[in-house]
Design a protein around this motif. Structure first.
Motif, PDB file in Angstrom:
ATOM      1  N   ASP A  89       0.860  -1.177   0.000  1.00 10.18           N
ATOM      2  CA  ASP A  89       0.000   0.000   0.000  1.00 10.18           C
ATOM      3  C   ASP A  89       0.899   1.230   0.000  1.00 10.18           C
ATOM      4  O   ASP A  89       1.556   1.529   0.986  1.00 10.18           O
ATOM      5  CB  ASP A  89      -0.907  -0.014   1.235  1.00 10.18           C
ATOM      6  CG  ASP A  89      -1.855   1.167   1.300  1.00 10.18           C
ATOM      7  OD1 ASP A  89      -1.756   2.083   0.437  1.00 10.18           O
ATOM      8  OD2 ASP A  89      -2.693   1.192   2.208  1.00 10.18           O
ATOM      9  N   THR A  90       0.927   1.953  -1.119  1.00  8.57           N
ATOM     10  CA  THR A  90       1.795   3.123  -1.243  1.00  8.57           C
ATOM     11  C   THR A  90       1.127   4.397  -0.746  1.00  8.57           C
ATOM     12  O   THR A  90       1.730   5.464  -0.799  1.00  8.57           O
ATOM     13  CB  THR A  90       2.230   3.325  -2.703  1.00  8.57           C
ATOM     14  OG1 THR A  90       1.084   3.624  -3.499  1.00  8.57           O
ATOM     15  CG2 THR A  90       2.943   2.098  -3.245  1.00  8.57           C
ATOM     16  N   GLY A  91      -0.132   4.286  -0.271  1.00 12.02           N
ATOM     17  CA  GLY A  91      -0.845   5.468   0.203  1.00 12.02           C
ATOM     18  C   GLY A  91      -1.052   6.443  -0.940  1.00 12.02           C
ATOM     19  O   GLY A  91      -1.389   6.055  -2.042  1.00 12.02           O
ATOM     20  N   ASP A  92      -0.768   7.710  -0.691  1.00 12.18           N
ATOM     21  CA  ASP A  92      -0.927   8.717  -1.743  1.00 12.18           C
ATOM     22  C   ASP A  92       0.428   9.207  -2.251  1.00 12.18           C
ATOM     23  O   ASP A  92       0.533  10.253  -2.879  1.00 12.18           O
ATOM     24  CB  ASP A  92      -1.764   9.892  -1.242  1.00 12.18           C
ATOM     25  CG  ASP A  92      -1.146  10.573  -0.023  1.00 12.18           C
ATOM     26  OD1 ASP A  92      -0.098  10.103   0.474  1.00 12.18           O
ATOM     27  OD2 ASP A  92      -1.715  11.578   0.431  1.00 12.18           O
ATOM     28  N   ARG A  93       1.463   8.428  -2.003  1.00  6.89           N
ATOM     29  CA  ARG A  93       2.809   8.826  -2.410  1.00  6.89           C
ATOM     30  C   ARG A  93       3.013   8.654  -3.914  1.00  6.89           C
ATOM     31  O   ARG A  93       2.444   7.762  -4.530  1.00  6.89           O
ATOM     32  CB  ARG A  93       3.841   8.022  -1.647  1.00  6.89           C
ATOM     33  CG  ARG A  93       3.747   8.324  -0.167  1.00  6.89           C
ATOM     34  CD  ARG A  93       4.918   7.786   0.568  1.00  6.89           C
ATOM     35  NE  ARG A  93       4.794   8.150   1.969  1.00  6.89           N
ATOM     36  CZ  ARG A  93       5.082   7.349   2.956  1.00  6.89           C
ATOM     37  NH1 ARG A  93       5.517   6.139   2.715  1.00  6.89           N
ATOM     38  NH2 ARG A  93       4.959   7.754   4.193  1.00  6.89           N
ATOM     39  N   LEU A  94       3.864   9.484  -4.467  1.00  3.76           N
ATOM     40  CA  LEU A  94       4.164   9.421  -5.894  1.00  3.76           C
ATOM     41  C   LEU A  94       5.300   8.462  -6.207  1.00  3.76           C
ATOM     42  O   LEU A  94       5.489   8.064  -7.351  1.00  3.76           O
ATOM     43  CB  LEU A  94       4.510  10.815  -6.423  1.00  3.76           C
ATOM     44  CG  LEU A  94       3.382  11.848  -6.312  1.00  3.76           C
ATOM     45  CD1 LEU A  94       3.852  13.200  -6.814  1.00  3.76           C
ATOM     46  CD2 LEU A  94       2.158  11.376  -7.080  1.00  3.76           C
ATOM     47  N   SER A  95       6.079   8.089  -5.172  1.00 14.71           N
ATOM     48  CA  SER A  95       7.152   7.110  -5.363  1.00 14.71           C
ATOM     49  C   SER A  95       7.210   6.229  -4.124  1.00 14.71           C
ATOM     50  O   SER A  95       6.745   6.602  -3.052  1.00 14.71           O
ATOM     51  CB  SER A  95       8.497   7.793  -5.596  1.00 14.71           C
ATOM     52  OG  SER A  95       8.907   8.489  -4.442  1.00 14.71           O
ATOM     53  N   TRP A  96       7.803   5.058  -4.268  1.00 18.23           N
ATOM     54  CA  TRP A  96       7.851   4.090  -3.185  1.00 18.23           C
ATOM     55  C   TRP A  96       9.074   3.212  -3.373  1.00 18.23           C
ATOM     56  O   TRP A  96       9.386   2.809  -4.492  1.00 18.23           O
ATOM     57  CB  TRP A  96       6.591   3.229  -3.212  1.00 18.23           C
ATOM     58  CG  TRP A  96       6.444   2.344  -2.017  1.00 18.23           C
ATOM     59  CD1 TRP A  96       6.877   1.054  -1.898  1.00 18.23           C
ATOM     60  CD2 TRP A  96       5.814   2.668  -0.788  1.00 18.23           C
ATOM     61  NE1 TRP A  96       6.563   0.567  -0.665  1.00 18.23           N
ATOM     62  CE2 TRP A  96       5.904   1.531   0.039  1.00 18.23           C
ATOM     63  CE3 TRP A  96       5.191   3.807  -0.306  1.00 18.23           C
ATOM     64  CZ2 TRP A  96       5.384   1.496   1.315  1.00 18.23           C
ATOM     65  CZ3 TRP A  96       4.665   3.770   0.968  1.00 18.23           C
ATOM     66  CH2 TRP A  96       4.766   2.628   1.764  1.00 18.23           C
ATOM     67  N   THR A  97       9.742   2.901  -2.295  1.00 19.51           N
ATOM     68  CA  THR A  97      10.902   2.017  -2.342  1.00 19.51           C
ATOM     69  C   THR A  97      10.627   0.801  -1.479  1.00 19.51           C
ATOM     70  O   THR A  97      10.185   0.940  -0.336  1.00 19.51           O
ATOM     71  CB  THR A  97      12.165   2.735  -1.819  1.00 19.51           C
ATOM     72  OG1 THR A  97      12.412   3.878  -2.635  1.00 19.51           O
ATOM     73  CG2 THR A  97      13.371   1.803  -1.853  1.00 19.51           C
ATOM     74  N   VAL A  98      10.892  -0.370  -2.025  1.00 22.47           N
ATOM     75  CA  VAL A  98      10.769  -1.615  -1.268  1.00 22.47           C
ATOM     76  C   VAL A  98      12.169  -2.155  -1.059  1.00 22.47           C
ATOM     77  O   VAL A  98      12.967  -2.223  -1.986  1.00 22.47           O
ATOM     78  CB  VAL A  98       9.914  -2.654  -2.035  1.00 22.47           C
ATOM     79  CG1 VAL A  98       9.959  -4.001  -1.344  1.00 22.47           C
ATOM     80  CG2 VAL A  98       8.483  -2.164  -2.161  1.00 22.47           C
ATOM     81  N   GLN A  99      12.453  -2.539   0.183  1.00 25.09           N
ATOM     82  CA  GLN A  99      13.739  -3.141   0.499  1.00 25.09           C
ATOM     83  C   GLN A  99      13.501  -4.582   0.914  1.00 25.09           C
ATOM     84  O   GLN A  99      12.770  -4.847   1.869  1.00 25.09           O
ATOM     85  CB  GLN A  99      14.422  -2.376   1.621  1.00 25.09           C
ATOM     86  CG  GLN A  99      15.770  -2.937   1.973  1.00 25.09           C
ATOM     87  CD  GLN A  99      16.463  -2.112   3.043  1.00 25.09           C
ATOM     88  OE1 GLN A  99      15.947  -1.111   3.510  1.00 25.09           O
ATOM     89  NE2 GLN A  99      17.635  -2.550   3.425  1.00 25.09           N
TER      90      GLN A  99
END
Length: 111
Positions: A89-99
């Motif tokens: 779930d990235t919420g309302d973010r425009l970018s997301w990083t998964v580690q």
């Protein structure tokens, strides 16, 4: 360590799964270019060297080779594999990083 990454997402009215992005340990790669068009993405990753996978309960289709597959139904009947992806779930973010952690199935974090 080398890992293979597959993602799933909603494209208009249809679910799509795509893969494989092959990454070396401690590297970073952009999988979705530009601002994220969706809130939810699905992730599946394989540890090629030691075995194991990062996954979840959202079932989607994959293939052994590079793929873009429309739909999540009848994976095996259509000649694909069925794997469980984890929801992000990235919420309302425009970018997301998964580690990815060192041990598959331990957890997936992101920001």
């Amino acid at each position: 360590m080398q890992v293979g990454i597959a993602i799933g997402y909603r494209n208009n009215e249809e679910w799509v799964s795509e893969g494989w992005w092959n990454l070396d340990a401690e590297s970073c790669q952009v999988v979705v270019d530009g601002p994220l068009p969706s809130r939810y993405y699905y992730l599946y990753a394989l540890d090629y060297e030691e075995g194991g996978a990062w996954g979840g309960t959202a079932l989607m289709c994959t293939s052994d080779k590079e793929f873009t597959i429309a739909g999540t139904n009848d994976c095996v009947a259509r000649g694909y594999e069925r794997r469980g992806f984890v929801e992000v779930d990235t919420g309302d973010r425009l970018s997301w990083t998964v580690q990815l952690t060192e041990r598959p199935k331990v957890g997936i974090g992101g920001r």
